[in-house]
Design an enzyme around this catalytic site. Sequence first.
Site, PDB file in Angstrom:
ATOM      1  CG  ASP A   9      -1.942   1.078   1.211  1.00 51.24           C
ATOM      2  OD1 ASP A   9      -3.144   0.748   1.154  1.00 51.24           O
ATOM      3  OD2 ASP A   9      -1.572   2.273   1.230  1.00 51.24           O
ATOM      4  CD  GLU A 105      -5.749  -1.343  -0.684  1.00 53.44           C
ATOM      5  OE1 GLU A 105      -5.417  -2.185   0.168  1.00 53.44           O
ATOM      6  OE2 GLU A 105      -6.697  -0.555  -0.546  1.00 53.44           O
TER       7      GLU A 105
HETATM    8  P1  TTP Z   1      -5.253   5.070   1.252  1.00 51.73           P
HETATM    9  O1  TTP Z   1      -4.235   4.049   0.901  1.00 51.73           O
HETATM   10  O2  TTP Z   1      -6.348   4.695   2.172  1.00 51.73           O
HETATM   11  O3  TTP Z   1      -4.538   6.321   1.923  1.00 51.73           O
HETATM   12  P2  TTP Z   1      -3.162   7.010   1.574  1.00 51.73           P
HETATM   13  O4  TTP Z   1      -2.393   6.251   0.550  1.00 51.73           O
HETATM   14  O5  TTP Z   1      -3.406   8.433   1.221  1.00 51.73           O
HETATM   15  O6  TTP Z   1      -2.411   6.988   2.970  1.00 51.73           O
HETATM   16  P3  TTP Z   1      -1.746   5.745   3.725  1.00 51.73           P
HETATM   17  O7  TTP Z   1      -0.288   6.105   3.834  1.00 51.73           O
HETATM   18  O8  TTP Z   1      -2.417   5.713   5.031  1.00 51.73           O
HETATM   19  O9  TTP Z   1      -1.989   4.539   2.893  1.00 51.73           O
HETATM   20  O10 TTP Z   1      -5.904   5.644  -0.060  1.00 51.73           O
HETATM   21  C1  TTP Z   1      -5.191   5.798  -1.282  1.00 51.73           C
HETATM   22  C2  TTP Z   1      -5.637   7.056  -1.998  1.00 51.73           C
HETATM   23  O11 TTP Z   1      -7.040   6.994  -2.223  1.00 51.73           O
HETATM   24  C3  TTP Z   1      -5.396   8.323  -1.193  1.00 51.73           C
HETATM   25  O12 TTP Z   1      -4.103   8.857  -1.385  1.00 51.73           O
HETATM   26  C4  TTP Z   1      -6.488   9.211  -1.668  1.00 51.73           C
HETATM   27  C5  TTP Z   1      -7.622   8.297  -2.072  1.00 51.73           C
HETATM   28  N1  TTP Z   1      -8.692   8.296  -1.037  1.00 51.73           N
HETATM   29  C6  TTP Z   1      -9.782   9.111  -1.204  1.00 51.73           C
HETATM   30  O13 TTP Z   1      -9.890   9.820  -2.201  1.00 51.73           O
HETATM   31  N2  TTP Z   1     -10.744   9.132  -0.220  1.00 51.73           N
HETATM   32  C7  TTP Z   1     -10.665   8.364   0.913  1.00 51.73           C
HETATM   33  O14 TTP Z   1     -11.555   8.429   1.788  1.00 51.73           O
HETATM   34  C8  TTP Z   1      -9.526   7.514   1.075  1.00 51.73           C
HETATM   35  C9  TTP Z   1      -9.392   6.667   2.303  1.00 51.73           C
HETATM   36  C10 TTP Z   1      -8.573   7.509   0.066  1.00 51.73           C
HETATM   37 MG    MG Z   2      -2.145   4.146   0.740  1.00 50.69          MG
END
Ligand code: TTP
Ligand code: MG
Length: 350
Positions: A9, A105
């Site tokens: 991820d 991911e």
């Molecule tokens: P995530 O993998 O949940 O979050 P992230 O990569 O930003 O942070 P982390 O380091 O905790 O993994 O989500 C991936 C992308 O999806 C994120 O960068 C933006 C998008 N996203 C949204 O647009 N809305 C949301 O509610 C979430 C959870 C993610």
């Molecule tokens: Mg992420």
Amino acid sequence: MPQTIAHVDMDCFFAACEEKKDPSLKGKPVIVGSLPTDKRGIVSTANYEARTFGLHSAMPISRAFKQCPKGVYLRPSFGLYKKESQIIMQVLSSFGEIEQVSIDEAYVDISALVNKYQSLKEVAIAIKKEILKETGLSCSVGIAQSRYIAKIASDYKKPGGIIIVKKPREFLEKLSISKISGIGKKSVPHLHKKGMKTIGDIAALTKEQAMSTFGSYWEKLHAIARGEDTTGLREHGPRKSISKETTFQDDVDKEECTKSIERLCRILSKYNKGTPYRTVSLKVRFSDFSTITRAKSLAYYCNNYEDLLQIALDIFSGISSKKKIRLIGVRMSNFYRSEEKQMTLRSFTD
Ligand code: TTP
Ligand code: MG
């Protein structure tokens, strides 16, 4: 060979892509989603600097702005994220069969690599290194016998974490039940009331208690909590073909192209994990963008790298054009479909 699944991820993905595009953002709190002036906007993601102000995904942008007025607020550029995502998935595909679950991911079946690296940590390091090399972006990796446990592991030490779960029950025991993807936000308070706060609490339930709490999901949840689950990648139905292609930075001549055919055949053989197939195709795009596809179907099934390469090179040698080559692709198809073990050409010749 025991099943081994990596969950990969990306760290604060949208924000990391923006920082890559504009390095002056590095070190500043970056919020991707909306501008503070967008009345009903929400946060898509916040980088780790912004998270120290309590910002997180799905938060109203107005609240984010109150908590972090000095942040840099950006609207999303999905095209940019998609491009990076495609490269990431391509990199992951070179480690094993993948199941992409969102833009940032994927699960990778790395079972075949277990004996090729000194340790699972080395595999995780190699994955991180390759993604960093190809995209400049950071990710977190969790490795376990089960997809569910691998996902919990990749989230455990973000950003940039590597967690290898060797003793799943011990690893999970103290973690909150909310870490299991499948136990939704609404179920958590309900389960808390019943005295279940940690995954260890679920593991300690008797079969009857688990059945009455989780209904038809009890068996899966109980197995996960006890560290006994071994769910792998989701099947997408029988595959019709698998292929891999590469576009050269500079057009190449036939001789150089042979090396790429070898590499593509090696990757495809690794993906395919020995399923017999009968047809091999080659796709060649020349410098003037004209493209040809040539296929060869055999009377027998083959299932290994040497045969695949031999057939691909046979097809390639039959292509007489002198033009330089821009893209080369290899495909295998016509898979053998049966539970019975199939004899392959090598069964006779070896
Ligand atoms: P995530 O993998 O949940 O979050 P992230 O990569 O930003 O942070 P982390 O380091 O905790 O993994 O989500 C991936 C992308 O999806 C994120 O960068 C933006 C998008 N996203 C949204 O647009 N809305 C949301 O509610 C979430 C959870 C993610
Ligand atoms: Mg992420």
